[in-house]
Scaffold this active site. Sequence first.
Site, PDB file in Angstrom:
ATOM      1  N   HIS A  45       9.638  -8.834   1.768  1.00 18.20           N
ATOM      2  CA  HIS A  45       8.706  -8.747   2.885  1.00 18.20           C
ATOM      3  C   HIS A  45       9.514  -8.517   4.162  1.00 18.20           C
ATOM      4  CE1 HIS A  45       5.126  -9.862   0.713  1.00 18.20           C
ATOM      5  NE2 HIS A  45       5.645 -11.013   0.293  1.00 18.20           N
ATOM      6  N   CYS A  51       7.897  -4.295   4.762  1.00 15.15           N
ATOM      7  CA  CYS A  51       7.041  -4.047   5.927  1.00 15.15           C
ATOM      8  C   CYS A  51       7.877  -4.139   7.185  1.00 15.15           C
ATOM      9  CB  CYS A  51       5.933  -5.081   6.005  1.00 15.15           C
ATOM     10  SG  CYS A  51       4.569  -4.787   4.890  1.00 15.15           S
TER      11      CYS A  51
END
Length: 528
Positions: free
Chosen positions: A365, A408
């Site tokens: 992430h 991300c």
Amino acid sequence: MASQGQCLSSSSDKNRKVNFRERLLIIDSQLGVKDVEKLKFLCQDFVSHKKLETCSSALDIFDLLLAADLLREEDSFFLAELLYILEWISLLRHLNYTKQQVESLLPTQRKVSLFRNLLYELSEGIIPENLQSMIFLLGDSIPKIPMTSLGLLLYLEKQGKIDEDNLTSLEYLCGKTVPKLVEKIEKYKREKAAQLATLPVDKETESLHQGEEELFSRSDTTKFLRALQEGPCQNEHTRSNGDRATNGALASVSMIPASATLGASPNTLNSEASTKEVAVYRMHGKHRGHCVIVNNHRFTSTSLPDRPGTHKDAESLKRVFQWLGFTVHTHVDVTKGRMDEVLQEQKSHPGHADGDCFVFCVLTHGKDRMVYSSDGVPIPIGEILSHFTAQQCPGLVGKPKLFFIQACQGEAIQPSVPIEADALNPEDTFPPLEYRIPITVDFLLGLSTVPGYLSFRHMEEGSWYIQSLCKHLKNFVLHEDILSILTVVNHDVSRKADIRGIKKQMPQSANTLTKKVVFPAPPGALQW
């Protein structure tokens, strides 16, 4: 005697730590409730909002910074920067800094982004009457709850109404209520443009390369046109909690003609070519080099979900880089502490001296300019790269260092926008890559998405970016250099879409390579 000496040394270390914490306690005693709220706002990009919400004192924030390794006795500049922004100049002495020292270090060591700094400065210039006027102008688009100026700006940011490249709403609100603040926005735009045009230079590295022709230009961080066409919808079921998509469009910075072949002689220029050729990095060492894969699937932090499909990416990367001759090291669910260990191990690895290249891949992430460890600690991407500069890792001097990040880089989702090729506006470009490569030569940073946006990962088949990268490395490595391959990856990923054809993604990269990276054909390359 040796044992006694060790005890004395241990005691001394303990005293130093106590003294440092005592100094932090003194700083905390001087900061009020409003200062704590300001610190929480300035730390938004480094500590999760959920954790910051629980902080009721500066000490709580200090604990979070210590845990994230953003604050330590030997490097307290981040806190000094925060105090400087808050104009608590008198407290700098507790960190052994002066105002002048902080100002001199800010150009190269600042951590608080220009955008975050801008929002803070604007909040300081918004008095209660101005705030009420802004809330009135926003009407029903904002909740009817008590709100400070910082709270308002943070709300607008979290709703995606403002970001570092979209200041239209801010300019409107300030223009209607506090016109003098528009000057701060204009100043921010100028500073950001200047920041993007200048990459930091490692002075020690410059001395290592004296006498070499400078092949890397600072103007290489130029903008690239968005993809000319929108591809057909792919019948994929995609997942968007974690590393989801964007539609930015930077191709590789400093693009080099892709006409070098495996038969070309390294370190020579083809004078007969119609375009000037660039030398090829040497690929004839005792071994190709080391490839590190950090693959975070499960997270102990409750705010970060698991990443199904990531093992497919890790397997594909391992297969292709082993095929290219690299020694691959895979690390699964890496905590912040373990990441530090991996970086330390790799930067001092003796095998780099005999290797041709170095590759570091991170699957996790992330958010703007950062990736998350498996225990939820944000790690600046620049911090990862900084371990492999010439000063920190002499074994890799003059060798290409390739970093690929699947994560991300924000929360925004970029929808597709159909356009016609003959109506393309040359000025309609995406913002240039803002990551700062910590050295003038031999780095390449490939990102699955642009800052501020999400990137997509199929729950079973892996991410769009990593799967495309591996596929095209396999298909084109025999006759193309890495930058040309990344251009094909950009084109491939830009043509993908979710099952509804709405969400799009565009990778981007930046590099300070001075030669082409071309991998020799692996044994049995035709039998993949």
